[in-house]
Design a protein around this motif. Structure first.
Motif, PDB file in Angstrom:
ATOM      1  N   ILE A  62       0.854  -1.201   0.000  1.00 11.11           N
ATOM      2  CA  ILE A  62       0.000   0.000   0.000  1.00 11.11           C
ATOM      3  C   ILE A  62       0.889   1.251   0.000  1.00 11.11           C
ATOM      4  CG2 ILE A  62      -1.731   1.311   1.322  1.00 11.11           C
ATOM      5  CD1 ILE A  62      -2.776  -1.462   2.318  1.00 11.11           C
ATOM      6  N   GLY A  63       1.923   1.220   0.856  1.00 13.94           N
ATOM      7  CA  GLY A  63       2.830   2.374   0.966  1.00 13.94           C
ATOM      8  C   GLY A  63       3.573   2.669  -0.329  1.00 13.94           C
ATOM      9  N   ALA A  64       3.981   1.603  -1.029  1.00 10.87           N
ATOM     10  CA  ALA A  64       4.732   1.794  -2.271  1.00 10.87           C
ATOM     11  C   ALA A  64       3.814   1.998  -3.464  1.00 10.87           C
ATOM     12  CB  ALA A  64       5.628   0.582  -2.521  1.00 10.87           C
ATOM     13  N   GLY A  65       2.537   1.654  -3.288  1.00 16.43           N
ATOM     14  CA  GLY A  65       1.581   1.807  -4.386  1.00 16.43           C
ATOM     15  C   GLY A  65       1.764   0.758  -5.477  1.00 16.43           C
ATOM     16  N   ARG A  66       2.329  -0.375  -5.120  1.00 16.86           N
ATOM     17  CA  ARG A  66       2.549  -1.463  -6.086  1.00 16.86           C
ATOM     18  C   ARG A  66       2.855  -2.745  -5.311  1.00 16.86           C
ATOM     19  NH1 ARG A  66       7.747  -2.005  -5.050  1.00 16.86           N
ATOM     20  NH2 ARG A  66       9.063  -0.188  -4.803  1.00 16.86           N
ATOM     21  N   LEU A  67       3.014  -3.855  -6.034  1.00 17.24           N
ATOM     22  CA  LEU A  67       3.372  -5.101  -5.369  1.00 17.24           C
ATOM     23  C   LEU A  67       4.788  -4.986  -4.787  1.00 17.24           C
ATOM     24  CD1 LEU A  67       2.065  -7.769  -7.894  1.00 17.24           C
ATOM     25  CD2 LEU A  67       1.243  -7.409  -5.584  1.00 17.24           C
ATOM     26  N   PRO A  68       4.973  -5.402  -3.546  1.00 19.79           N
ATOM     27  CA  PRO A  68       6.316  -5.245  -2.935  1.00 19.79           C
ATOM     28  C   PRO A  68       7.269  -6.368  -3.338  1.00 19.79           C
ATOM     29  CG  PRO A  68       4.792  -6.141  -1.333  1.00 19.79           C
ATOM     30  CD  PRO A  68       4.021  -6.015  -2.606  1.00 19.79           C
ATOM     31  N   LEU A  69       7.570  -6.453  -4.624  1.00 20.09           N
ATOM     32  CA  LEU A  69       8.366  -7.582  -5.118  1.00 20.09           C
ATOM     33  C   LEU A  69       9.434  -7.156  -6.108  1.00 20.09           C
ATOM     34  CD1 LEU A  69       5.294  -9.873  -5.969  1.00 20.09           C
ATOM     35  CD2 LEU A  69       6.728 -10.123  -3.977  1.00 20.09           C
ATOM     36  N   THR A  70       9.955  -5.937  -5.963  1.00 17.61           N
ATOM     37  CA  THR A  70      10.791  -5.451  -7.052  1.00 17.61           C
ATOM     38  C   THR A  70      12.253  -5.140  -6.729  1.00 17.61           C
ATOM     39  OG1 THR A  70      10.046  -3.229  -6.630  1.00 17.61           O
ATOM     40  CG2 THR A  70       8.846  -4.442  -8.298  1.00 17.61           C
ATOM     41  N   ASN A  71      12.641  -5.129  -5.474  1.00 19.50           N
ATOM     42  CA  ASN A  71      14.069  -4.902  -5.212  1.00 19.50           C
ATOM     43  C   ASN A  71      14.601  -5.942  -4.227  1.00 19.50           C
ATOM     44  OD1 ASN A  71      13.248  -4.013  -2.664  1.00 19.50           O
ATOM     45  ND2 ASN A  71      13.152  -1.891  -3.332  1.00 19.50           N
ATOM     46  N   GLN A  72      15.872  -5.857  -3.911  1.00 21.40           N
ATOM     47  CA  GLN A  72      16.511  -6.886  -3.079  1.00 21.40           C
ATOM     48  C   GLN A  72      15.811  -7.027  -1.729  1.00 21.40           C
ATOM     49  OE1 GLN A  72      18.480  -9.275  -3.560  1.00 21.40           O
ATOM     50  NE2 GLN A  72      20.393  -8.767  -4.530  1.00 21.40           N
ATOM     51  N   TYR A  73      15.486  -5.880  -1.098  1.00 23.03           N
ATOM     52  CA  TYR A  73      14.841  -5.944   0.218  1.00 23.03           C
ATOM     53  C   TYR A  73      13.488  -6.639   0.106  1.00 23.03           C
ATOM     54  CZ  TYR A  73      11.777  -4.527   3.979  1.00 23.03           C
ATOM     55  OH  TYR A  73      10.849  -4.564   4.992  1.00 23.03           O
ATOM     56  N   GLU A  74      12.712  -6.180  -0.879  1.00 21.09           N
ATOM     57  CA  GLU A  74      11.351  -6.722  -1.011  1.00 21.09           C
ATOM     58  C   GLU A  74      11.373  -8.209  -1.355  1.00 21.09           C
ATOM     59  OE1 GLU A  74       9.214  -2.523  -2.317  1.00 21.09           O
ATOM     60  OE2 GLU A  74       9.700  -3.991  -3.855  1.00 21.09           O
ATOM     61  N   PHE A  75      12.302  -8.598  -2.236  1.00 19.05           N
ATOM     62  CA  PHE A  75      12.334 -10.017  -2.573  1.00 19.05           C
ATOM     63  C   PHE A  75      12.843 -10.841  -1.395  1.00 19.05           C
ATOM     64  CE2 PHE A  75      13.685 -14.019  -4.298  1.00 19.05           C
ATOM     65  CZ  PHE A  75      12.595 -14.344  -5.079  1.00 19.05           C
ATOM     66  N   ALA A  76      13.830 -10.310  -0.657  1.00 18.77           N
ATOM     67  CA  ALA A  76      14.382 -11.065   0.485  1.00 18.77           C
ATOM     68  C   ALA A  76      13.318 -11.274   1.564  1.00 18.77           C
ATOM     69  CB  ALA A  76      15.590 -10.337   1.059  1.00 18.77           C
ATOM     70  N   THR A  77      12.577 -10.212   1.870  1.00 20.01           N
ATOM     71  CA  THR A  77      11.546 -10.370   2.916  1.00 20.01           C
ATOM     72  C   THR A  77      10.433 -11.297   2.417  1.00 20.01           C
ATOM     73  OG1 THR A  77      10.067  -9.235   4.452  1.00 20.01           O
ATOM     74  CG2 THR A  77      10.376  -8.171   2.354  1.00 20.01           C
ATOM     75  N   SER A  78      10.140 -11.229   1.112  1.00 20.99           N
ATOM     76  CA  SER A  78       9.117 -12.124   0.565  1.00 20.99           C
ATOM     77  C   SER A  78       9.617 -13.571   0.541  1.00 20.99           C
ATOM     78  CB  SER A  78       8.745 -11.702  -0.854  1.00 20.99           C
ATOM     79  OG  SER A  78       8.237 -10.404  -0.842  1.00 20.99           O
ATOM     80  N   PHE A  79      10.904 -13.748   0.277  1.00 17.97           N
ATOM     81  CA  PHE A  79      11.518 -15.080   0.283  1.00 17.97           C
ATOM     82  C   PHE A  79      11.395 -15.677   1.699  1.00 17.97           C
ATOM     83  CE2 PHE A  79      15.953 -17.288  -0.468  1.00 17.97           C
ATOM     84  CZ  PHE A  79      15.356 -18.525  -0.357  1.00 17.97           C
ATOM     85  N   ALA A  80      11.702 -14.855   2.703  1.00 14.27           N
ATOM     86  CA  ALA A  80      11.580 -15.319   4.096  1.00 14.27           C
ATOM     87  C   ALA A  80      10.129 -15.687   4.386  1.00 14.27           C
ATOM     88  CB  ALA A  80      12.053 -14.233   5.052  1.00 14.27           C
ATOM     89  N   TRP A  81       9.193 -14.877   3.856  1.00 12.63           N
ATOM     90  CA  TRP A  81       7.761 -15.156   4.030  1.00 12.63           C
ATOM     91  C   TRP A  81       7.420 -16.514   3.403  1.00 12.63           C
ATOM     92  CZ3 TRP A  81       3.678 -15.845   0.573  1.00 12.63           C
ATOM     93  CH2 TRP A  81       2.392 -15.751   1.109  1.00 12.63           C
ATOM     94  N   GLY A  82       7.935 -16.748   2.185  1.00 13.00           N
ATOM     95  CA  GLY A  82       7.687 -18.014   1.488  1.00 13.00           C
ATOM     96  C   GLY A  82       8.245 -19.193   2.270  1.00 13.00           C
ATOM     97  N   LEU A  83       9.456 -19.026   2.797  1.00 14.69           N
ATOM     98  CA  LEU A  83      10.084 -20.090   3.591  1.00 14.69           C
ATOM     99  C   LEU A  83       9.254 -20.407   4.829  1.00 14.69           C
ATOM    100  CD1 LEU A  83      13.926 -19.415   3.736  1.00 14.69           C
ATOM    101  CD2 LEU A  83      12.862 -21.641   3.546  1.00 14.69           C
ATOM    102  N   SER A  84       8.835 -19.324   5.488  1.00  8.61           N
ATOM    103  CA  SER A  84       8.057 -19.497   6.713  1.00  8.61           C
ATOM    104  C   SER A  84       6.726 -20.184   6.404  1.00  8.61           C
ATOM    105  CB  SER A  84       7.813 -18.126   7.351  1.00  8.61           C
ATOM    106  OG  SER A  84       7.175 -18.282   8.574  1.00  8.61           O
ATOM    107  N   LEU A  85       6.090 -19.756   5.318  1.00  3.34           N
ATOM    108  CA  LEU A  85       4.796 -20.334   4.936  1.00  3.34           C
ATOM    109  C   LEU A  85       4.935 -21.814   4.590  1.00  3.34           C
ATOM    110  CD1 LEU A  85       1.746 -19.856   4.043  1.00  3.34           C
ATOM    111  CD2 LEU A  85       2.661 -19.585   1.748  1.00  3.34           C
ATOM    112  N   VAL A  86       5.867 -22.127   3.698  1.00  4.81           N
ATOM    113  CA  VAL A  86       6.004 -23.526   3.254  1.00  4.81           C
ATOM    114  C   VAL A  86       6.418 -24.419   4.423  1.00  4.81           C
ATOM    115  CG1 VAL A  86       7.171 -25.093   1.652  1.00  4.81           C
ATOM    116  CG2 VAL A  86       6.517 -22.828   0.874  1.00  4.81           C
ATOM    117  N   SER A  87       7.345 -23.931   5.264  1.00  4.51           N
ATOM    118  CA  SER A  87       7.773 -24.779   6.390  1.00  4.51           C
ATOM    119  C   SER A  87       6.620 -25.006   7.358  1.00  4.51           C
ATOM    120  CB  SER A  87       8.993 -24.200   7.099  1.00  4.51           C
ATOM    121  OG  SER A  87       8.689 -22.955   7.677  1.00  4.51           O
TER     122      SER A  87
END
Lengths: 271, 439
Positions: free
Chosen positions: A58-83
């Motif tokens: 919401i803050g960025a006005g787009r999907l938060p998936l476009t830079n190293q920080y956003e992908f890293a935090t999303s990767f951690a989210w994916g790991l946490s979800l799948v595990s």
């Protein structure tokens, strides 16, 4: 909204850390109660993490998936979800003790990246971004869990029979079967990632495939896991050999994610 | 002779050969990705030394993904996939047909089995639905199957990869590619297609902070002979346009300027030049001017060189180089009102404007390659997530039934689920005189 996201991100790190400690206590003090609380903490961390990602979006006005920080935090989210899904699906709480440190490392890596919200270049302003990166997150998360399961498999023989850990770890045959499930999920989603990326690249640059380092390494990762799934069908390649192969596969995943971005410049250099 | 041929075919279509090929391809891709592709021999020699550059050139490592050895490896992979599918197709059809046949089930000895009292209770616990009843060899039988399509997963996946590689390679080989670039109102030929494209509009959308959000070009395509009616289209990044069997992509942009040449004060020639383009003075063979860069809002920063403060053409300047018979004879920055004089010739630049560059492609195979990719994904879905399962029970003595289950992809997880289902179906006790669990 970005301030809220920042606060939530700190909270997520704290909760994941607490969850990791609880999993460690479960193994160290041999009490099931710790594992119950660890799973609850992981679920709570995941919920907060989801909220943080929504705030970021919401803050960025787009999907938060476009830079190293956003992908890293999303990767951690994916790991946490799948595990978490694997812990609950296979009633395998000890998995958390091995998966939580990996999740914490990835979110720690995210914390070290710049959180600045940058505007997107025209090529990234596409509906394919969401599908391409979100499937990559699930793929990477699944390969992360497969890696952890393979490590457990390799360590399983050293666990003393009848010990607390022995009772809480599945036997090697079952570990192998669960690991197969994780790698299968990862390979399927990696296929979707590559396909959606190819379709997007064709729309943006006029070519499905241009042998960009990220594309090439995604293909290498795909080949490694495809070979892993084939090898498992051959006698003598199940179990230990397959587990070693899965570990190599995850090294490829990490190189595709971090190594390519930092060492091999290409059209994915912003990611 | 025939035997040897069969052996060779079996080897070329074998999983062992496929794994070796995959390993070699993965290693080759990984190695090639670490080497910058598409550079000249001199570039590699300067960077890595003569000996390494010679090695790179000998193995075509500078263009590894299009080199003969890479193509041969990929061709072998295609052959392996083709032979593997051809060799397996008969057996797969037979297996699919017999998958649910009670007579065939009786001949199997699966790993999972148990003696139970109420076999019908086990089926729902294994998500098998209502079992079919039959009489085979004088024995009552209950059987149910699911996930038969999963048998075809690997086969479909192989077919998809084969189509993907085949059509992608055909597309790459036969594809025709052109570039069309120019400023507003300019017309140019689209390669050798016989069409002329005119730039009707070129827009750069920016955010409030000045960041570029989108490049949009509107153009008209005309037949050079006027045989067909003109067609207009709009392209922007991520939104290509298809016209007359060609696909137009918004590729890039830059700055252009109008270059004018006078001879002894009389106008000689005038043409648009995009940054990086050469102007050959028509009246003086060998005299060439290169427009290296356009600075719409020029400033010279000591230590950093010429720069542009903004994208507004408020103080334009042009970086040029002059060549005579291939030799560089001058290089400087020319302001808007200044002239570059060489003998009786004077060159000036004006009207700095952004130009648009469209990429044009004719590729009839791209959709088929995409189809191959989608078939691969469907095949993987079938192979990894549709598990062919068969569960059946055969009547025995004393009201007991022998329950069987088979799921080759399920492994230990299916064995556990089977054991639980058998429990629900009331596993016989030792007093029944039969084995009491999985045996």
């Amino acid at each position: 909204m970005l301030k809220i996201e920042n606060t939530l991100f700190t909270a997520v790190m704290a909760v994941y850390f607490a969850s990791m400690l609880l999993y460690f206590c479960f193994i160290a003090f041999k009490k099931d109660g710790f594992a119950r609380f660890a799973v609850i903490a992981q679920a709570a961390g995941l919920a907060l993490h989801t909220l943080a990602l929504i705030c970021r979006g919401i803050g960025a006005g787009r999907l938060p998936l476009t830079n190293q920080y956003e992908f890293a935090t999303s990767f951690a989210w994916g790991l946490s979800l799948v595990s978490l899904v694997f812990i609950l699906r296979f009633r395998f709480k000890a998995l958390g003790a091995f998966a939580a440190p990996v999740t914490f490392l990835v979110i720690g890596y995210a914390a070290m990246q710049s959180k600045e919200v940058r505007e997107l270049m025209p090529a990234l302003r596409s509906g394919w971004l969401g599908l391409h990166v979100s499937t990559a997150i699930i793929a990477y998360g699944s390969f992360g869990v497969c890696f952890v399961l393979s490590l457990i498999f390799l360590l399983r023989a050293r666990v003393q029979q009848g010990s607390f850990l022995d009772q809480h770890l599945p036997d090697r045959e079952k570990l192998d079967a669960i690991s197969y499930r994780a790698s299968a999920l990862g390979l399927l989603f990696l296929t979707f990632t590559i396909l959606s990326g190819a379709i997007w690249a064709e729309r943006a640059w006029g070519s499905y495939w241009s042998w960009d380092p990220k594309e090439t390494w995604s293909l290498v990762t795909w080949i490694v896991y495809a070979a892993y799934l084939h090898l498992r069908l051959r006698r003598g390649w199940q179990g230990r050999a397959a587990a070693v192969f899965a570990v190599i596969g995850f090294i490829c995943v990490m190189f595709t994610y971090i190594g390519v971005n930092t060492l091999l410049p290409g059209v994915h250099s912003y990611a | 002779m025939r035997n040897r041929f069969h052996r060779i075919v079996r080897f070329l279509g074998s999983m062992r050969f496929a794994i070796v090929l995959l390993a070699v391809l993965a290693a080759a891709c990984a190695a090639a990705s670490t080497l910058t592709q598409g550079q000249s021999y001199a570039w590699y020699a300067q960077r890595y030394g003569e000996r390494t550059a010679a090695f790179i050139a000998a193995l075509d490592l500078d263009d590894a993904f299009h080199s003969p050895w890479f193509i041969v490896l990929s061709a072998f992979l295609c052959l392996d996939l083709l032979l593997c599918n051809l060799v397996r197709v008969k057996a797969l059809i037979r297996r699919t047909r017999m998958f649910a046949e009670p007579g065939h089930l009786l001949s199997l000895t699966p790993e999972c089995s148990a003696w139970v009292r109420q076999p019908e209770k086990a089926f729902p616990h294994l998500n098998m639905g209502i079992p079919a009843q039959s009489e085979t060899d004088g024995k009552s039988m209950l059987s149910a199957v699911r996930g038969r399509a999963g048998l075809w997963g690997a086969w479909v996946c192989h077919l998809g990869i084969l189509l993907l590689i085949l059509f992608f390679s055909l597309g790459q080989t036969l594809e025709k590619q052109y570039t069309v670039y120019g400023v507003l109102g300019q017309s140019m030929a689209v390669g050798s297609t016989g069409y002329i494209a005119t730039i009707d509009d070129f827009r750069i959308d920016k955010s409030e902070s000045g960041f570029v959000e989108q490049y949009t070009t509107r153009f008209t395509l005309r037949d050079a002979n006027g045989a067909t009616t003109a067609q207009s289209a709009q392209v922007s990044v991520n939104h290509p346009a298809r016209l007359r069997g060609m696909k137009f992509f918004q590729n890039s942009t830059g700055w252009a300027a109008k270059a004018s040449v006078t001879k002894n004060g009389e106008p000689l020639q005038s043409q648009w030049l995009c940054a990086g383009e050469y102007l050959e003075v028509s009246d003086k063979p060998g005299l060439t001017v290169l427009l290296s860069a356009v600075y719409p809002d020029y400033i010279f920063v000591p230590g950093a060189g010429p720069k542009s403060l903004s994208d507004s053409p408020v103080n334009p300047a042009y970086l040029y180089s002059v060549y005579y018979n291939g030799q560089l004879v001058g290089m400087n920055v020319l302001m808007q009102s200044e002239e570059l004089t060489v003998d009786e010739y004077a060159v000036s630049f004006s009207e700095p404007s952004p130009y648009t560059l469209l990429q044009v492609k004719q590729n009839s195979f791209s959709l088929f390659a995409l189809l191959g990719g989608l078939i691969t994904a469907v095949g993987l879905l079938l192979a990894l997530y549709v598990q062919p399962v068969r569960v059946w029970a055969v009547s025995g003595q004393d009201g007991l039934w022998r329950l069987f289950g088979e799921n080759r992809k399920g492994g230990k997880l299916f064995a556990e689920a089977f054991a639980k289902a058998a429990e629900k179906a009331q596993i016989s006790t030792p007093e029944d005189g039969k084995p009491n669990a999985e045996d």
